[in-house]
Design an enzyme around this catalytic site. Sequence first.
Site, PDB file in Angstrom:
ATOM      1  N   GLU A  75       0.885  -1.350  -0.021  1.00 20.41           N
ATOM      2  CA  GLU A  75       0.130  -0.128   0.002  1.00 20.41           C
ATOM      3  C   GLU A  75       0.866   1.280   0.053  1.00 20.41           C
ATOM      4  OE1 GLU A  75      -3.016   0.320  -0.166  1.00 20.41           O
ATOM      5  OE2 GLU A  75      -4.059  -1.527   0.173  1.00 20.41           O
ATOM      6  N   GLU A 123      -3.752 -10.594  -0.264  1.00 19.06           N
ATOM      7  CA  GLU A 123      -4.682 -10.601   0.796  1.00 19.06           C
ATOM      8  C   GLU A 123      -6.150 -10.565   0.444  1.00 19.06           C
ATOM      9  OE1 GLU A 123      -4.530  -6.561   2.893  1.00 19.06           O
ATOM     10  OE2 GLU A 123      -2.359  -6.900   2.681  1.00 19.06           O
TER      11      GLU A 123
HETATM   12  C1  IPT Z   1      -5.131  -3.660   3.496  1.00 14.70           C
HETATM   13  C2  IPT Z   1      -3.740  -3.813   3.987  1.00 14.70           C
HETATM   14  O1  IPT Z   1      -2.718  -4.082   3.220  1.00 14.70           O
HETATM   15  C3  IPT Z   1      -3.682  -4.321   5.313  1.00 14.70           C
HETATM   16  O2  IPT Z   1      -2.311  -3.995   5.959  1.00 14.70           O
HETATM   17  C4  IPT Z   1      -4.660  -4.451   6.246  1.00 14.70           C
HETATM   18  O3  IPT Z   1      -4.860  -3.057   6.730  1.00 14.70           O
HETATM   19  C5  IPT Z   1      -6.014  -4.760   5.549  1.00 14.70           C
HETATM   20  O4  IPT Z   1      -6.225  -4.052   4.333  1.00 14.70           O
HETATM   21  C6  IPT Z   1      -7.360  -4.665   6.458  1.00 14.70           C
HETATM   22  O5  IPT Z   1      -7.139  -5.324   7.829  1.00 14.70           O
HETATM   23  S1  IPT Z   1      -5.666  -2.204   2.777  1.00 14.70           S
HETATM   24  C7  IPT Z   1      -7.174  -2.378   2.522  1.00 14.70           C
HETATM   25  C8  IPT Z   1      -8.001  -1.336   3.128  1.00 14.70           C
HETATM   26  C9  IPT Z   1      -7.739  -2.209   1.225  1.00 14.70           C
END
Ligand code: IPT
Length: 957
Positions: free
Chosen positions: A418, A488
Amino acid sequence: MSFRTTPSVDYVEDVSPGSGALPPRAWYASSDARSLSLNGSWRFRLSATAGAEDDSFADEGYDAGNWAEVTVPGHWVLQGDGAFGSPIYTNHLYPFPVDPPYVPTENPTGDHLRVFDLPSDWPSDGGAVLRFDGVESCARVWLNGTELGEFKGSRLAHEFAVGELLKPGVNVLAVRVHQWSAGSYLEDQDQWWLPGIFRDVTLLHRPAGSVADFFVHASYDHTTGEGTLRVDSDVDGRVLVPALDIDVATGEPVTVAVEPWTAETPKLYDGVLATDGERVPLRIGFRTVVLEDGLVKVNGTAVLFKGVNRHEWHPERGRALDLETMREDVLLMKRHNLNAVRTSHYPPHPAFLDLCDEYGLWVIDECDLETHGFTEQDWRDNPVDDDRWTPALLDRAARMVERDKNHPSIVFWSLGNEAGTGRGLTAMAEWIHGRDPERLVHYEGDWNCRDTDVYSRMYAFHDEVEKIGQQLDGGTHRRRELPFIQCEYAHAMGNGPGGLADYQELFEKYDRLQGGFIWEWIDHGVKHAELGYAYGGDFGEELHDGNFVCDGLVFPDRTPSPGLIEYKKVIEPVHIEGDGANGIVRITNKQDFADLSALAFEWSCQVDGETVESGSLSVPALAPGGSAEVKLPEPPVDGRGGERQWTVRALLAGDTLWAAKDHVVAWGQFAVGARPLPSFPATDRPALDDGRITLGPARFDARTGALLSIGGVEVGATPRLDVWRAPTDNDDGAEWQTDTRYGVLWRTLGLHRMRHRLVSVEAGDDALTVRSRVAPAAREVGLDTVYRWTSDGERLRLSVSVTPEGDWTVPLPRLGVRFGLPEADRVEWFGGGPGEAYPDSKAASMIGRWQSTVDRLQTPYVRPQENGARADVRWVELGGLRIEGDPEFWFTARRWTTEQLDAARHRSDLAAGDTVWVNLDHGLHGIGSQSCGPGPLPQYFLKAEPVEFSFVFSTTR
Ligand code: IPT
C-alpha cells in the site's frame, strides 16, 4: 546574533537512511566465531522530545543509577505499566500531521544504556560488529562515548564496525531511539505504533579472514533431477556438503543429483562455508523459481499458494517475539494445512525464515515499506514517487534482500504494501531483479504490473477473481501474461471469514489463479488487566481504528479461531468425496509435489453420530493431481433405522517435524441414506384448567399462550420468533465499502427491537395455536407468525410458520425461536461440530455426537459479536430438555442475551445472567468478509420468505 540552544536532531527528519552503518549482508550464526548477546535489562530514560537531553549519557562514567529499566528486546510503551506512554493503533492514517519529512516536536525519545563486560577470553584478533536486528523507528548509537552513527528502517538489520572501540572489561553502549522520524512516513503499516529496540542486539566477533557476505545459489533441474550449487562469497573459501560429497571452492558451481526443496518436501542439506577465519553453517535447499507459461513454477511445477499474512505479534511483548513463539506460528500453520506465508508488511525476525526453510512454507518476503496515509491526499507527495526518498527505499530493498537471500523458502521479494505507485518502487524492483534474478518480484499496489512478476490484488470479489481466472479481466499486455494471486483476501476480522470454500473452488478451477493469502494470521490484541485484550482506542488515542487490528485466524493468545479450522478444511491436501449409498470413496491428491505415501487412510461408519465400525483404508500412493476410487466395506446394518454415514480420514502415517503420527490432515463424510425425520401423531388435546393449558407434558399460560414448563423443566422465557443477531464485524462492513452493508441496514430498519403483538391463542382439537405479528416500530414490514403446539402425550412439537408482510428489501440476520432456561450447563448434540459454523463457513463442521458446556460453546472474539452457532443439528440436549429438529437446525446457547452481546465492546463486558438463552434457528444469514471484502455470496442470503419449521421437545430427566 543567533545561537543554538538544543542539540541537533536533524538526522531524525532527514530522508536519508542514515550514516555510519556497514553495508547490508547475509544474516547468519557463525559456527565458531564468538558472539555476545546484549539482550536483557537496559537502563532507560524517556524524554518528550527528540532534543530534550544532550548526548552526555553516552559518555563513559555517566551515572544512570536513577534511571528506570526496560527489557531489550522490547517496546517501551508495553513496559513500565503506562509510565512510558502507550501504544497507538491506526490502520492507514498517520498519527501525526502529513508534513514529510517532518514529525511533531512531541517525539517520545528513549535513551537506552547497556553496560557490559567483554568476556575476558574475547579474542583480541580481528574485528567486531555490533548488530541491531530491529529498532523502531530511528536510532543513534554510541559505544564507549564514540558515536557510531544513526539509522532508520525499523524491521531491518543494521550493523556497525566496533572492533577499534571495544575495551577489555567494562563497555558502555548507548542508544537513543526516537519514536517518530522521516522513516515513520515509510512505515505506515496497519498495526500498533510501538517504539523501542524490539529485536536482538548482538556483538559479533569477526576473526581475521572471516566470512563477510555470501550468496547461496542452489537450483534444481526437474528434467535431470540434479541440483547446481554455487556459493559466492566476499572472502574466498570452500563449500562442503558431506551428504552430497561436495567440496568445492566458493564461486565454483557443482552439479549433483539431489532431492529438491519444496514447501511440501523441505529437504535441506547441511553444509559449511569455510574460510580462513570462520566456519558458517549452511542449510541448502535446491529449488528453481521461474515465471513460465504465465505461471509461477517451482522445479517445473505450478504452485497453488494456500497462504496467510503474518504480522509479528505477541499480546504482551508486541513485535518482540521469541523463538518459541515463532515456532508456534509455524507449527500451527503446518498443522492447519497452510503452505505459504507473506511476511506482511516487513521482513520478519530472521529466525522465522529459518523455520520456514526447515518446516516448509513458501514465503513472500516483504520490504518494510508502506506509505498508505498519503492516499488521504490522493497520493500527493508520496515518498515512493519523490527522488529524494529513493536512496532510503533502495536501502530498505537491499537490507531485505541481502539479509534474507539465502533462504530457499523465499520465492518472492515484495516491494512493500500500500504505497501507491512511483519511480522509487521501480528503482527498487530494478535493483532487486538485478541482484537476485532467481526470484520473482511482488507488489500489489500497481495493477498494471509494471515492476512485478505476478498480478496481485487484495480483497477482489469472487466474480472478479473468476473473470481473472478466465483471462477476461483485460488490463495491460504485461498483466495479461502474468499469473494471479490474492496477496490479501478473506478478512478474518471477528466472526468469519465466510466464503472461503467458494474462493478455493475458483483457485482450483483456473490455472492462472495461484491461490492467496488470508488477511491475517493473528489478532493484535494487547493483553489488558481489565479488558482482557485491548484494541484501538483503549489507550485513549486521539485517532484510531478500533478493533480493525483484531482480524486474525488465531486469537491474540494463538488459540485457533473457527476461521483457521475452516481454512484448514478448505485447503486440505487431499480431497475425499464419496457416494455413500454405493460405498465408494474418491480420493484426490491435491498437493503440488508430494505423493500420498506420507498419509494413512481410515474409514469409520456412524449410526446417529456414534461410530460403530472403523478400519483402515488402503489407498494407492497417488501422484500429485492423481485420483482414485476405493470401495468401502458393507455398511453395518442398524435395526433401529438410525441415520448412517461414512467418515473417511487422511492421517499422518508417521511422526513429522510438525505433527505426530495420526494427526488428521483431511476428511470427508457422506451419508448412507437420508435422515429419518422425527414424527408422531398429534393425539393429545389441549386442556384448560385454572388459567393454564395443559398439552401432553407441557403447560402454557392460557392468556398469552406462553410455554411455562415441559415435564419437570421450567421454561424461563417461552420460545418466540427471533431475527436478531449481534452484528459481526463482517455484517457491519467497513465504512468505505460501496456494497450494501446489511448490518447497518438491519439496525436502521429496527431488527434489533422487534415487537411482538399477540393476535390469538386458540385451543383446538389436536393443537394449541398462538398467532402473533412480529415487527419493528415505525415500519410497515412484519412477520406473521403462527406457533402450533401438538403432542402425543409424551413429546411436544412446535411448528412455526412465518409469513413476511410488506416490502422486505433486506435479508434477515437469523430466523428461528429464542427461549430461556433457568438452568443449563452441559450440552450434548448430534449435528455439526465441534466448533461454530455459519452458512458460508461450515466446511469444517463435522457431523457427529458432540459434548460441551454453555460456556465452552462461546467463541471469544476480542470484540464480542454473534458467535457459537452449531450447524445441521439433528438434536440437542441441555437443561433437562431434548430438542429434535425437523428439519435440522442451527443451535446457539449463551448466558447473556443477544442485546447484551451486541452492546459489549470487550469480553469483560459480558456477565452471566441467571438465564441460559437458547436459539434454535431455521436459517442464518451468511458471514462474508465485508469488514474488508465482499459480503456473503447471494446463495448464503437468508431471504425473508414464507417458511415452516418444527422442533420436538421432550425431557431427559
Ligand atoms: C489492507 C492492508 O494491506 C492491510 O495491511 C490491512 O490493513 C488490511 O487492508 C485490512 O485489515 S488495505 C485495504 C484497506 C484495502
